[in-house]
Scaffold this motif. Structure first.
Motif, PDB file in Angstrom:
ATOM      1  N   THR A  81      68.571  37.335 -18.504  1.00 15.94           N
ATOM      2  CA  THR A  81      68.555  37.689 -16.869  1.00 15.94           C
ATOM      3  C   THR A  81      67.612  38.572 -16.539  1.00 15.94           C
ATOM      4  OG1 THR A  81      70.413  38.592 -16.777  1.00 15.94           O
ATOM      5  CG2 THR A  81      70.759  36.385 -16.448  1.00 15.94           C
ATOM      6  N   ASN A 118      74.531  31.230 -10.721  1.00 15.06           N
ATOM      7  CA  ASN A 118      75.598  31.970 -11.149  1.00 15.06           C
ATOM      8  C   ASN A 118      75.145  32.822 -12.305  1.00 15.06           C
ATOM      9  OD1 ASN A 118      77.872  33.009 -12.528  1.00 15.06           O
ATOM     10  ND2 ASN A 118      79.040  31.295 -11.712  1.00 15.06           N
ATOM     11  N   ASP A 127      76.501  35.533 -13.812  1.00 13.96           N
ATOM     12  CA  ASP A 127      77.063  35.881 -15.044  1.00 13.96           C
ATOM     13  C   ASP A 127      77.233  34.665 -15.825  1.00 13.96           C
ATOM     14  OD1 ASP A 127      77.879  38.126 -14.151  1.00 13.96           O
ATOM     15  OD2 ASP A 127      79.478  37.397 -12.969  1.00 13.96           O
ATOM     16  N   ALA A 128      77.374  33.281 -15.477  1.00  6.76           N
ATOM     17  CA  ALA A 128      77.256  32.174 -16.258  1.00  6.76           C
ATOM     18  C   ALA A 128      75.952  31.932 -17.087  1.00  6.76           C
ATOM     19  CB  ALA A 128      77.588  30.896 -15.558  1.00  6.76           C
ATOM     20  N   ALA A 129      74.912  32.199 -16.546  1.00  5.21           N
ATOM     21  CA  ALA A 129      73.701  32.289 -17.104  1.00  5.21           C
ATOM     22  C   ALA A 129      73.464  33.203 -18.125  1.00  5.21           C
ATOM     23  CB  ALA A 129      72.474  32.442 -15.971  1.00  5.21           C
ATOM     24  N   GLU A 130      73.875  34.411 -17.887  1.00 12.74           N
ATOM     25  CA  GLU A 130      74.089  35.225 -18.959  1.00 12.74           C
ATOM     26  C   GLU A 130      74.700  35.023 -20.318  1.00 12.74           C
ATOM     27  OE1 GLU A 130      73.661  40.134 -19.597  1.00 12.74           O
ATOM     28  OE2 GLU A 130      74.343  39.156 -17.568  1.00 12.74           O
ATOM     29  N   LEU A 131      75.837  34.624 -20.038  1.00 12.94           N
ATOM     30  CA  LEU A 131      76.911  33.888 -21.045  1.00 12.94           C
ATOM     31  C   LEU A 131      76.023  32.827 -21.988  1.00 12.94           C
ATOM     32  CD1 LEU A 131      80.333  34.279 -19.621  1.00 12.94           C
ATOM     33  CD2 LEU A 131      79.499  35.634 -21.067  1.00 12.94           C
ATOM     34  N   ALA A 132      75.365  32.024 -21.010  1.00 14.52           N
ATOM     35  CA  ALA A 132      74.823  30.739 -21.510  1.00 14.52           C
ATOM     36  C   ALA A 132      73.597  31.352 -22.403  1.00 14.52           C
ATOM     37  CB  ALA A 132      74.203  29.874 -20.472  1.00 14.52           C
TER      38      ALA A 132
END
Length: 437
Positions: A329, A318, A320-325
């Motif tokens: 990226t 995911n 988007d989730a990786a970037e939010l974490a």
């Protein structure tokens, strides 16, 4: 006639046995995809051996098969990471071609004038220059994808055309030969093997490392309170891997060197050979196979045991989730493409050294073979799922099909049709697997 009760009882027993087999496989944590692929590979080998009258499963053919599959398998390990990040690299075949030409020109036209003909550092500097250039090209393509927002399909499709043209431009289409003798060792052949004794040494070390890895993994699971794999499963896995290692080494050692070469090797070791004495000495493991093993282990460790590898799979799962974490990226994608470029340089060295020449058509259609090897090996085109070992097996499957069809006498055009159908089937099976999961 069987009663309805008997039929019902039989069906329950069948379902129970299937359920028991599935539970055993799950308990042993066996990758069903790898098992299926290994079974398919054995079926292919046995089928071609029967059709060719015993010509396929021979030490000579399997030795040549390992050399031919090595370059594609090296690139397939990197393609796994590219596909996992939901990208694709269509330029790898053309990149191999231009890097092979550059390394050929450097070692034939440039370095001998600086260091002298036959200098032992020529092959080292040649390989380093190729890897640096490959990494730089991958860095540029990855930056356009990650920071420019251009789809990787378009960027690398353009790269496919650009680098194929650049490969011709290096020497205006002229083939570069002969290459440096030390460099040619990278390609295998008579001078590119390590002999029977060292092959057994490496085989024993590999078995020891496998057992140590299994024991260490079990110890760490116990330490953190994770479920332990049954001892019978640990023993079975260790036994199968050890048997496969012994079989590979024994097969490579069973392919004899030409008698004259064998005599020269023994004389170089100080062993006296009487005139007219028959000498038989096995090839042993080829250098490209050892390079592939080293690359596969390194990429597998990078993917599974480092923060970078975890970020790669997080992006594929995911973005988007990786970037939010907090995962960077874009930088990760750029580094993945740079690594792909470095591996293309390694594959270019293996390919040109095996042929002892560099020509601008090297690597033609390799991009399709590399992607097919990764997908057949269990890497999902949807991202987030990939197996380095599976990609290596996928490359061996692809090369086995090609070599077998060549032995049977099937035309090259029909070979491409078969490989294309295999790729489509692999993607279809991947979709079915993901749906069932």
């Amino acid at each position: 006639m069987a009663s309805e009760t008997d039929v019902s009882e039989g069906s329950r027993v069948g379902r129970s046995s299937r359920k028991g087999l599935r539970s055993l496989i799950a308990e042993a944590e066996i990758d069903t995809r790898l098992v299926g692929m290994t079974a398919a590979l054995l079926i292919i080998w046995i089928g071609f051996d029967v059709v060719t009258g015993g010509l396929f499963i021979t030490p000579r053919n399997l030795f040549n098969l390992s050399l031919q599959a090595a370059a594609v398998a090296v690139m397939a390990t990197g393609m796994v990471l590219v596909l996992v990040t939901r990208n694709v690299d269509l330029s790898v075949g053309s990149l191999l071609g231009v890097l092979a030409m550059v390394m050929g020109a450097v070692q034939v036209y440039v370095l001998p004038d600086i260091l002298g003909y036959g200098h032992p550092l020529i092959w080292v500097l040649t390989l380093l220059i190729g890897m640096l250039l490959g990494g730089l090209i991958g860095l540029v393509q990855g930056s356009v994808v990650a920071f420019g927002g251009v789809p990787s399909f378009i960027v690398t499709l353009g790269g496919l055309l650009i680098w194929r043209g650049a490969a011709w431009w290096v020497t205006e289409g002229q083939t570069i030969a002969p290459l440096d003798d030390n460099f040619n060792v990278i390609g295998g052949g008579v001078s590119g093997t390590i002999g029977p004794m060292w092959s057994w040494v490496i085989g024993v070390l590999a078995i020891v490392l496998v057992i140590a890895q299994l024991w260490n993994a079990r110890r760490r699971r116990r330490k953190f309170g994770f479920p332990l794999r049954p001892l019978w499963a640990e023993g079975m896995i260790a036994l199968l891997l050890a048997a496969a290692t012994v079989a590979v080494v024994a097969t490579m050692n069973a392919y004899p060197l030409p008698e004259r070469i064998a005599q020269q090797v023994l004389e170089a070791r100080g062993v006296e050979v009487a005139q007219g004495q028959s000498v038989e000495l096995g090839h042993g493991l080829a250098v490209p196979v050892l390079i592939l093993a080293g690359v596969a282990i390194a990429i597998a460790l990078l993917a599974r045991r480092t923060r970078f590898g975890r970020h790669v799979f997080a992006i594929g799962g995911n973005p988007d989730a990786a970037e939010l974490a907090g995962v960077r990226t874009r930088r990760t994608v750029v580094l993945v493409f740079a690594l792909m470029g470095v591996l293309c340089a390694v594959a270019a060295a293996i390919t040109s050294a095996r042929l002892q020449a560099a020509s601008n058509d090297l690597g033609t259609l390799d991009e399709l073979r590399v992607i097919a090897a990764a997908v057949i090996g269990g890497t999902s085109l949807g991202g987030g799922i990939g197996s380095v070992i599976g990609a290596v097996l996928g490359a061996v499957v692809m090369q086995s099909l090609q070599s077998g069809m060549a032995l049977v006498g099937i035309a090259a055009s029909l070979q491409n049709i078969v490989i294309g159908l295999v790729l489509i089937l692999a993607v279809y099976l991947d979709r079915l697997y993901q749906r069932r999961k």
